[in-house]
Design a protein around this motif. Structure first.
Motif, PDB file in Angstrom:
ATOM      1  N   CYS A 213       0.832  -1.201   0.000  1.00 51.42           N
ATOM      2  CA  CYS A 213       0.000   0.000   0.000  1.00 51.42           C
ATOM      3  C   CYS A 213       0.870   1.256   0.000  1.00 51.42           C
ATOM      4  O   CYS A 213       2.096   1.192   0.064  1.00 51.42           O
ATOM      5  N   ARG A 214       0.206   2.406  -0.045  1.00 50.66           N
ATOM      6  CA  ARG A 214       0.884   3.697  -0.195  1.00 50.66           C
ATOM      7  C   ARG A 214       0.687   4.506   1.087  1.00 50.66           C
ATOM      8  O   ARG A 214      -0.201   5.340   1.183  1.00 50.66           O
ATOM      9  N   PHE A 215       1.524   4.241   2.064  1.00 50.26           N
ATOM     10  CA  PHE A 215       1.394   4.864   3.379  1.00 50.26           C
ATOM     11  C   PHE A 215       2.574   5.809   3.614  1.00 50.26           C
ATOM     12  O   PHE A 215       3.735   5.441   3.370  1.00 50.26           O
ATOM     13  N   SER A 216       2.281   6.993   4.138  1.00 51.54           N
ATOM     14  CA  SER A 216       3.374   7.926   4.401  1.00 51.54           C
ATOM     15  C   SER A 216       2.945   9.021   5.373  1.00 51.54           C
ATOM     16  O   SER A 216       1.762   9.181   5.682  1.00 51.54           O
ATOM     17  N   GLU A 217       3.946   9.782   5.834  1.00 59.96           N
ATOM     18  CA  GLU A 217       3.742  10.901   6.753  1.00 59.96           C
ATOM     19  C   GLU A 217       4.540  12.099   6.253  1.00 59.96           C
ATOM     20  O   GLU A 217       5.521  11.950   5.511  1.00 59.96           O
TER      21      GLU A 217
ATOM     22  N   THR B 196      11.708   6.266   9.297  1.00 58.64           N
ATOM     23  CA  THR B 196      12.419   4.990   9.365  1.00 58.64           C
ATOM     24  C   THR B 196      11.824   4.071   8.311  1.00 58.64           C
ATOM     25  O   THR B 196      10.875   4.439   7.608  1.00 58.64           O
ATOM     26  N   ALA B 197      12.359   2.868   8.229  1.00 57.38           N
ATOM     27  CA  ALA B 197      11.811   1.903   7.277  1.00 57.38           C
ATOM     28  C   ALA B 197      10.353   1.586   7.592  1.00 57.38           C
ATOM     29  O   ALA B 197       9.562   1.286   6.690  1.00 57.38           O
ATOM     30  N   ASP B 198      10.003   1.654   8.889  1.00 60.09           N
ATOM     31  CA  ASP B 198       8.629   1.399   9.300  1.00 60.09           C
ATOM     32  C   ASP B 198       7.727   2.629   9.172  1.00 60.09           C
ATOM     33  O   ASP B 198       6.505   2.511   9.241  1.00 60.09           O
ATOM     34  N   ARG B 199       8.332   3.797   9.026  1.00 59.56           N
ATOM     35  CA  ARG B 199       7.581   5.050   9.024  1.00 59.56           C
ATOM     36  C   ARG B 199       8.005   5.907   7.822  1.00 59.56           C
ATOM     37  O   ARG B 199       8.702   6.910   7.964  1.00 59.56           O
ATOM     38  N   PRO B 200       7.587   5.536   6.625  1.00 56.87           N
ATOM     39  CA  PRO B 200       8.009   6.293   5.428  1.00 56.87           C
ATOM     40  C   PRO B 200       7.563   7.746   5.497  1.00 56.87           C
ATOM     41  O   PRO B 200       6.441   8.042   5.896  1.00 56.87           O
ATOM     42  N   ARG B 201       8.453   8.625   5.080  1.00 59.48           N
ATOM     43  CA  ARG B 201       8.145  10.050   5.018  1.00 59.48           C
ATOM     44  C   ARG B 201       8.009  10.481   3.568  1.00 59.48           C
ATOM     45  O   ARG B 201       8.792  10.084   2.706  1.00 59.48           O
ATOM     46  N   MET B 202       7.027  11.314   3.314  1.00 56.28           N
ATOM     47  CA  MET B 202       6.839  11.878   1.988  1.00 56.28           C
ATOM     48  C   MET B 202       7.783  13.060   1.810  1.00 56.28           C
ATOM     49  O   MET B 202       8.013  13.836   2.743  1.00 56.28           O
ATOM     50  N   SER B 203       8.312  13.212   0.619  1.00 52.90           N
ATOM     51  CA  SER B 203       9.181  14.347   0.347  1.00 52.90           C
ATOM     52  C   SER B 203       8.362  15.630   0.233  1.00 52.90           C
ATOM     53  O   SER B 203       7.153  15.604  -0.033  1.00 52.90           O
ATOM     54  N   ALA B 204       9.021  16.763   0.430  1.00 57.23           N
ATOM     55  CA  ALA B 204       8.339  18.050   0.316  1.00 57.23           C
ATOM     56  C   ALA B 204       7.776  18.254  -1.076  1.00 57.23           C
ATOM     57  O   ALA B 204       6.665  18.789  -1.243  1.00 57.23           O
ATOM     58  N   ALA B 205       8.506  17.825  -2.092  1.00 53.61           N
ATOM     59  CA  ALA B 205       8.036  17.993  -3.469  1.00 53.61           C
ATOM     60  C   ALA B 205       6.769  17.181  -3.716  1.00 53.61           C
ATOM     61  O   ALA B 205       5.813  17.665  -4.341  1.00 53.61           O
TER      62      ALA B 205
END
Length: 329
Positions: A283-287, A299-308
């Motif tokens: 799935c497509r999960f991010s913060e 972290t690998a468990d908590r993907p972060r979305m880039s500003a762009a």
């Protein structure tokens, strides 16, 4: 594995005779009061009499039983008379195990262009079955200053099978539950809202979201400018898990939590969880840009979305669709 039965919407019950028959015909404004001081005693009677553009004002009180707004009743507004959502309570206690998803929902809203403000919608069934407070199945729906109370499956945004997608906007509201309590395949924006995870007294205190976004759809669930809170133990609540509704391989859920305050109840490791044999990584999960004890630097468990990428994942983008709808405040 959680089994979900998204049953067909039942027909609206026969219309009861209104207290003031002269106000029943294509009324532009209807008042509901449980004490008999309005045009109708029940919200369902008012919905049956409403036409496009009707504003249904609900006086303070508790209203038992399901309110069903069928697709044919587009463009109506239901608003609490006082502006205080705790004053007007729509409540039921039907579980999905006996009535299906649509039948369990305290408010079943299948109509487009509807607005619900200043009320509480509760399903008090408790633990042991999914039991919906709100089933939002229509496009361009707005919920402001509402309280959605339940445990498992409190709030469903559902556009049916396939890539068809409905849009809903929730603003300055309150949502509580424990397992998958914000879920579905709609384009759903939850803005400036308190999201409370209930304490199950466990090392696993549940999952906030369960997205089933179709892979053809770029946007799913967005939680923005909100507060995630709980009295549950530290690091015992997951942000969500990947719901492949009906086992569909096309349900590649999308969830973004951004610009929000996350309490210490949120897991650091395992914040996103597998479901029914499907990895959360499908799935497509991010913060993005979150704060608080439950936030993370990525972290690998908590993907972060880039500003762009985040610049293309705003509330307006989630809701615009092909018609440019923008209810965002």
């Amino acid at each position: 594995m959680i089994t979900r039965r998204l049953s067909a919407v039942a027909a609206v019950a026969a219309i009861s005779v209104p207290l003031f028959a002269g106000n029943a015909s294509a009324a532009a404004a209807i008042t509901v009061a449980a004490d008999g001081s309005g045009n109708y005693r029940t919200i369902q009677q008012a919905v049956a009499a409403a036409t496009t553009g009707t504003v249904i004002t609900v006086k303070a009180g508790t209203y038992q039983g399901q309110v069903s707004i069928p697709a044919a009743k587009s463009g109506i507004t239901i608003k609490g008379a006082t502006g205080t959502s705790t004053d007007i309570v729509i409540t039921g206690n039907t579980p999905q195990s006996t009535a299906g998803a649509a039948g369990s929902a305290t408010v079943l809203n299948m109509a487009a262009n509807t607005s619900i403000t200043g009320v509480t919608i509760a399903n008090t069934y408790g633990s042991g079955s999914q039991a919906l407070a709100l089933y939002a199945g229509g496009d361009r729906q707005v919920y402001r200053n509402v309280r959605l109370l339940g445990r498992q499956d409190t709030f469903l945004s559902w556009g049916g099978t396939g890539s068809s997608q409905v849009r809903q906007y929730v603003y300055k509201s309150y949502i509580e539950g424990d397992v998958d309590f914000i879920y579905g395949n709609g384009a759903l924006v939850i803005d400036s809202t308190t999201i409370r995870s209930l304490d199950r007294g466990s090392s696993n205190n549940g999952y906030i979201t369960a997205a089933a976004t179709n892979k053809a759809n770029k946007y799913g669930i967005l939680i923005t400018r909100s507060t995630l809170t709980s009295s549950a133990a530290s690091q015992t609540v997951a942000l969500g898990r990947c719901w492949h509704a009906g086992g569909s391989a096309d349900a590649i859920g999308q969830v973004l939590i951004r610009d929000s305050a996350l309490g210490g109840h949120i897991r650091q490791a395992g914040a996103w969880q597998d479901m029914s044999g499907f990895s959360w990584k499908t799935c497509r999960f991010s913060e993005y840009n979150n704060t608080g004890a439950g936030a993370t630097g990525g972290t690998a468990d908590r993907p972060r979305m880039s500003a762009a990428t985040a610049a293309d994942h705003t509330a307006q983008k989630y809701l615009a669709g092909s018609d440019g709808w923008n209810p965002v405040q």
